[in-house]
Motif scaffolding. Structure first.
Motif, PDB file in Angstrom:
ATOM      1  N   VAL A   1       0.826  -1.128  -0.003  1.00  0.00           N
ATOM      2  CA  VAL A   1      -0.069  -0.133   0.182  1.00  0.00           C
ATOM      3  C   VAL A   1       0.930   1.239  -0.116  1.00  0.00           C
ATOM      4  CG1 VAL A   1      -1.615   1.559   1.452  1.00  0.00           C
ATOM      5  CG2 VAL A   1      -1.800  -1.029   1.034  1.00  0.00           C
ATOM      6  N   ARG A   2       1.976   1.179   0.858  1.00  0.00           N
ATOM      7  CA  ARG A   2       2.673   2.323   0.940  1.00  0.00           C
ATOM      8  C   ARG A   2       3.296   2.675  -0.507  1.00  0.00           C
ATOM      9  NH1 ARG A   2       3.245   0.301   6.455  1.00  0.00           N
ATOM     10  NH2 ARG A   2       2.060   1.738   7.760  1.00  0.00           N
ATOM     11  N   LEU A   3       4.089   1.620  -1.072  1.00  0.00           N
ATOM     12  CA  LEU A   3       4.486   1.718  -2.399  1.00  0.00           C
ATOM     13  C   LEU A   3       3.651   2.274  -3.324  1.00  0.00           C
ATOM     14  CD1 LEU A   3       6.837   1.281  -4.277  1.00  0.00           C
ATOM     15  CD2 LEU A   3       5.837  -1.169  -4.481  1.00  0.00           C
ATOM     16  N   CYS A   4       2.433   2.021  -3.448  1.00  0.00           N
ATOM     17  CA  CYS A   4       1.361   2.693  -4.089  1.00  0.00           C
ATOM     18  C   CYS A   4       1.248   4.111  -4.130  1.00  0.00           C
ATOM     19  CB  CYS A   4       0.138   1.506  -4.021  1.00  0.00           C
ATOM     20  SG  CYS A   4      -0.099   0.258  -4.683  1.00  0.00           S
ATOM     21  N   ILE A   5       1.207   4.513  -2.718  1.00  0.00           N
ATOM     22  CA  ILE A   5       1.036   5.785  -2.406  1.00  0.00           C
ATOM     23  C   ILE A   5       2.128   6.611  -3.030  1.00  0.00           C
ATOM     24  CG2 ILE A   5       0.783   7.176  -0.577  1.00  0.00           C
ATOM     25  CD1 ILE A   5      -0.540   5.141   0.944  1.00  0.00           C
ATOM     26  N   GLU A   6       3.137   5.987  -2.624  1.00  0.00           N
ATOM     27  CA  GLU A   6       4.534   6.538  -3.022  1.00  0.00           C
ATOM     28  C   GLU A   6       4.637   6.723  -4.707  1.00  0.00           C
ATOM     29  OE1 GLU A   6       9.306   5.132  -3.467  1.00  0.00           O
ATOM     30  OE2 GLU A   6       8.185   4.620  -1.838  1.00  0.00           O
ATOM     31  N   LYS A   7       3.955   5.903  -5.450  1.00  0.00           N
ATOM     32  CA  LYS A   7       4.182   5.835  -6.940  1.00  0.00           C
ATOM     33  C   LYS A   7       3.092   6.671  -7.456  1.00  0.00           C
ATOM     34  CE  LYS A   7       7.339   2.486  -7.641  1.00  0.00           C
ATOM     35  NZ  LYS A   7       8.714   3.046  -8.448  1.00  0.00           N
ATOM     36  N   GLY A   8       2.155   7.247  -6.677  1.00  0.00           N
ATOM     37  CA  GLY A   8       0.931   8.086  -7.118  1.00  0.00           C
ATOM     38  C   GLY A   8      -0.405   7.644  -7.545  1.00  0.00           C
ATOM     39  N   ALA A   9      -0.793   6.574  -6.884  1.00  0.00           N
ATOM     40  CA  ALA A   9      -2.043   5.946  -6.972  1.00  0.00           C
ATOM     41  C   ALA A   9      -3.127   6.738  -6.901  1.00  0.00           C
ATOM     42  CB  ALA A   9      -1.951   4.622  -6.424  1.00  0.00           C
ATOM     43  N   SER A  10      -4.165   6.816  -7.711  1.00  0.00           N
ATOM     44  CA  SER A  10      -5.320   7.507  -7.490  1.00  0.00           C
ATOM     45  C   SER A  10      -6.410   6.662  -6.959  1.00  0.00           C
ATOM     46  CB  SER A  10      -5.930   8.135  -8.935  1.00  0.00           C
ATOM     47  OG  SER A  10      -6.252   6.956  -9.768  1.00  0.00           O
ATOM     48  N   LEU A  11      -6.185   5.195  -7.190  1.00  0.00           N
ATOM     49  CA  LEU A  11      -7.243   4.142  -6.710  1.00  0.00           C
ATOM     50  C   LEU A  11      -6.293   3.158  -6.411  1.00  0.00           C
ATOM     51  CD1 LEU A  11     -10.802   3.078  -7.775  1.00  0.00           C
ATOM     52  CD2 LEU A  11      -8.796   1.449  -7.727  1.00  0.00           C
ATOM     53  N   ILE A  12      -6.702   2.497  -5.334  1.00  0.00           N
ATOM     54  CA  ILE A  12      -5.903   0.962  -4.892  1.00  0.00           C
ATOM     55  C   ILE A  12      -6.905  -0.012  -4.691  1.00  0.00           C
ATOM     56  CG2 ILE A  12      -4.107   0.246  -3.212  1.00  0.00           C
ATOM     57  CD1 ILE A  12      -3.125   2.715  -2.579  1.00  0.00           C
ATOM     58  N   THR A  13      -6.564  -1.328  -5.348  1.00  0.00           N
ATOM     59  CA  THR A  13      -7.584  -2.129  -5.204  1.00  0.00           C
ATOM     60  C   THR A  13      -6.601  -3.340  -4.369  1.00  0.00           C
ATOM     61  OG1 THR A  13      -8.377  -1.929  -7.583  1.00  0.00           O
ATOM     62  CG2 THR A  13      -8.619  -4.066  -6.518  1.00  0.00           C
ATOM     63  N   ALA A  14      -7.729  -4.077  -3.699  1.00  0.00           N
ATOM     64  CA  ALA A  14      -7.080  -4.990  -2.580  1.00  0.00           C
ATOM     65  C   ALA A  14      -7.939  -6.006  -2.348  1.00  0.00           C
ATOM     66  CB  ALA A  14      -7.016  -4.474  -1.213  1.00  0.00           C
ATOM     67  N   ASN A  15      -7.645  -7.487  -2.504  1.00  0.00           N
ATOM     68  CA  ASN A  15      -8.049  -8.520  -2.257  1.00  0.00           C
ATOM     69  C   ASN A  15      -8.703  -8.521  -0.633  1.00  0.00           C
ATOM     70  OD1 ASN A  15      -7.962 -10.133  -4.611  1.00  0.00           O
ATOM     71  ND2 ASN A  15      -5.698 -10.069  -3.999  1.00  0.00           N
ATOM     72  N   ASP A  16      -7.814  -7.935  -0.009  1.00  0.00           N
ATOM     73  CA  ASP A  16      -8.260  -7.664   1.578  1.00  0.00           C
ATOM     74  C   ASP A  16      -7.826  -6.180   2.002  1.00  0.00           C
ATOM     75  OD1 ASP A  16      -8.218  -7.654   4.347  1.00  0.00           O
ATOM     76  OD2 ASP A  16      -6.896  -9.081   4.674  1.00  0.00           O
ATOM     77  N   PRO A  17      -9.024  -5.290   1.763  1.00  0.00           N
ATOM     78  CA  PRO A  17      -8.896  -4.054   2.120  1.00  0.00           C
ATOM     79  C   PRO A  17      -8.419  -3.541   3.394  1.00  0.00           C
ATOM     80  CG  PRO A  17     -10.960  -4.531   1.039  1.00  0.00           C
ATOM     81  CD  PRO A  17     -10.175  -5.897   1.571  1.00  0.00           C
ATOM     82  N   ARG A  18      -8.184  -4.451   4.348  1.00  0.00           N
ATOM     83  CA  ARG A  18      -7.996  -3.993   5.839  1.00  0.00           C
ATOM     84  C   ARG A  18      -6.719  -3.185   5.765  1.00  0.00           C
ATOM     85  NH1 ARG A  18      -9.803  -9.368   8.564  1.00  0.00           N
ATOM     86  NH2 ARG A  18      -8.424 -10.346   6.719  1.00  0.00           N
ATOM     87  N   PRO A  19      -5.463  -3.971   5.460  1.00  0.00           N
ATOM     88  CA  PRO A  19      -4.199  -2.927   5.482  1.00  0.00           C
ATOM     89  C   PRO A  19      -4.374  -1.705   4.588  1.00  0.00           C
ATOM     90  CG  PRO A  19      -3.795  -5.508   4.997  1.00  0.00           C
ATOM     91  CD  PRO A  19      -5.408  -5.041   4.768  1.00  0.00           C
ATOM     92  N   LEU A  20      -4.913  -1.751   3.511  1.00  0.00           N
ATOM     93  CA  LEU A  20      -5.138  -0.602   2.738  1.00  0.00           C
ATOM     94  C   LEU A  20      -5.789   0.630   3.753  1.00  0.00           C
ATOM     95  CD1 LEU A  20      -5.188   1.244   0.214  1.00  0.00           C
ATOM     96  CD2 LEU A  20      -6.916  -0.190  -0.499  1.00  0.00           C
ATOM     97  N   MET A  21      -6.875   0.106   4.191  1.00  0.00           N
ATOM     98  CA  MET A  21      -7.672   1.242   5.247  1.00  0.00           C
ATOM     99  C   MET A  21      -6.840   1.611   6.169  1.00  0.00           C
ATOM    100  SD  MET A  21     -11.376  -0.798   4.640  1.00  0.00           S
ATOM    101  CE  MET A  21     -12.327   0.615   5.349  1.00  0.00           C
ATOM    102  N   LYS A  22      -6.413   0.777   6.925  1.00  0.00           N
ATOM    103  CA  LYS A  22      -5.395   0.951   7.941  1.00  0.00           C
ATOM    104  C   LYS A  22      -4.355   2.072   7.702  1.00  0.00           C
ATOM    105  CE  LYS A  22      -2.255  -0.905  11.418  1.00  0.00           C
ATOM    106  NZ  LYS A  22      -1.615  -2.029  12.045  1.00  0.00           N
ATOM    107  N   VAL A  23      -3.651   1.866   6.616  1.00  0.00           N
ATOM    108  CA  VAL A  23      -2.707   2.884   6.231  1.00  0.00           C
ATOM    109  C   VAL A  23      -3.241   4.322   5.732  1.00  0.00           C
ATOM    110  CG1 VAL A  23      -0.918   3.492   4.422  1.00  0.00           C
ATOM    111  CG2 VAL A  23      -0.963   1.191   5.206  1.00  0.00           C
ATOM    112  N   LEU A  24      -4.446   4.241   4.932  1.00  0.00           N
ATOM    113  CA  LEU A  24      -5.116   5.221   4.823  1.00  0.00           C
ATOM    114  C   LEU A  24      -6.242   6.030   6.032  1.00  0.00           C
ATOM    115  CD1 LEU A  24      -6.178   4.629   1.212  1.00  0.00           C
ATOM    116  CD2 LEU A  24      -4.217   5.809   2.001  1.00  0.00           C
ATOM    117  N   GLY A  25      -5.866   5.320   7.152  1.00  0.00           N
ATOM    118  CA  GLY A  25      -6.685   5.825   8.330  1.00  0.00           C
ATOM    119  C   GLY A  25      -8.440   5.834   8.181  1.00  0.00           C
ATOM    120  N   LYS A  26      -8.794   4.725   7.363  1.00  0.00           N
ATOM    121  CA  LYS A  26     -10.139   4.450   7.190  1.00  0.00           C
ATOM    122  C   LYS A  26     -10.761   3.362   7.907  1.00  0.00           C
ATOM    123  CE  LYS A  26     -10.304   7.819   4.113  1.00  0.00           C
ATOM    124  NZ  LYS A  26     -10.614   7.536   2.723  1.00  0.00           N
ATOM    125  N   MET A  27      -9.974   2.600   8.812  1.00  0.00           N
ATOM    126  CA  MET A  27     -10.496   1.545   9.627  1.00  0.00           C
ATOM    127  C   MET A  27     -11.271   1.974  10.709  1.00  0.00           C
ATOM    128  SD  MET A  27      -9.587  -1.384   8.517  1.00  0.00           S
ATOM    129  CE  MET A  27     -10.104  -2.561   9.773  1.00  0.00           C
TER     130      MET A  27
END
Length: 248
Positions: free
Chosen positions: A222-248
């Motif tokens: 997730v952090r790599l995707c943010i660093e690379k400039g993602a506008s949307l990130i897809t996940a099979n398990d969204p929980r780590p993504l939501m944790k990093v983005l402060g959305k849990m």
């Protein structure tokens, strides 16, 4: 971080629930994702149904064997509804008899009931204009067309979506596409984690298109995707993504 990054559940919440089932999508909505992705085929009687593979064996069989093996396009809706997409080879008998292959209409009913403002990632898997026309008509009927991204690994379908419907489209790098004829019909581009981590990322990023990066299932990815400039990130398990983005 001052940009909004959309959180998209891949095939719903498919790390924990059978992919492309209403259960998977309902759990993704309950988790709080911004959007989820699903895959559309047409049944033999021309009903849009949701499954990643056209062949039903992977998610409806056991050990690579399925009594009802075959392609969705050769099955009627009644025959498709008799399938058990419990993904036994991944989840064992946990969901056996508890899920069905959903229609697009059933999914849209779920969204209307649970989260009418949901964004949808609509992957066209059957590369026919008829599939697009039937799907778009239903999305417009539910008033959700304008909240959709349309995905396809086929340049002709991407162009058809853009030129006939002015849909928001997302294609993939030319080397992954069938019938590729240029990037001018793309609004955004989808890049897998294998590309994000490869020396081909810069080539794709240089196009200057907003990037949908998939599937980031660890906080490191997730952090790599943010660093690379993602506008949307897809996940099979969204929980780590939501944790990093402060959305849990």
């Amino acid at each position: 971080m001052d940009r909004h990054i959309f959180i998209e559940g891949h095939r719903g919440f498919c790390a924990m629930y059978p992919e492309n089932t209403l259960l998977s999508y309902e759990k993704a909505i309950d988790l709080g994702v911004d959007a989820f992705e699903f895959d559309i085929w047409l049944s033999k009687d021309k009903v849009p149904v949701l499954m990643h593979d056209g062949n039903v064996t992977r998610t409806c069989g056991r050990g690579g064997v399925c009594a009802e093996a075959g392609h969705l396009r050769d099955k009627t809706l009644g025959e498709i509804k008799a399938l058990d997409p419990c993904f036994y080879d991944k989840f064992g008998d946990t969901f056996e008899g508890k899920v069905k292959v959903p229609t697009l209409r059933e999914l849209l009913d779920l969204v209307a009931r649970k989260n009418p403002g949901m964004r949808l990632g609509v992957e066209i898997k059957e590369y026919t204009e008829e599939t697009v026309d039937l799907s778009v008509a239903m999305l417009k009927e539910y008033g959700i067309f304008e909240r959709c991204w349309f995905y396809a690994f086929n340049g002709r379908i991407i162009r058809y979506l853009k030129e006939k419907y002015n849909a928001v489209t997302m294609g993939y790098p030319y080397w992954q596409m069938q019938e590729f004829d240029g990037y001018d019909a793309y609004d955004e581009i989808g890049l897998s984690m294998s590309i994000v981590k490869s020396d081909r990322f810069d080539e794709a990023a240089a196009l200057g298109l907003p990037m949908h990066l998939y599937c980031a299932d660890t906080e490191e990815d997730v952090r790599l995707c943010i660093e690379k400039g993602a506008s949307l990130i897809t996940a099979n398990d969204p929980r780590p993504l939501m944790k990093v983005l402060g959305k849990m």
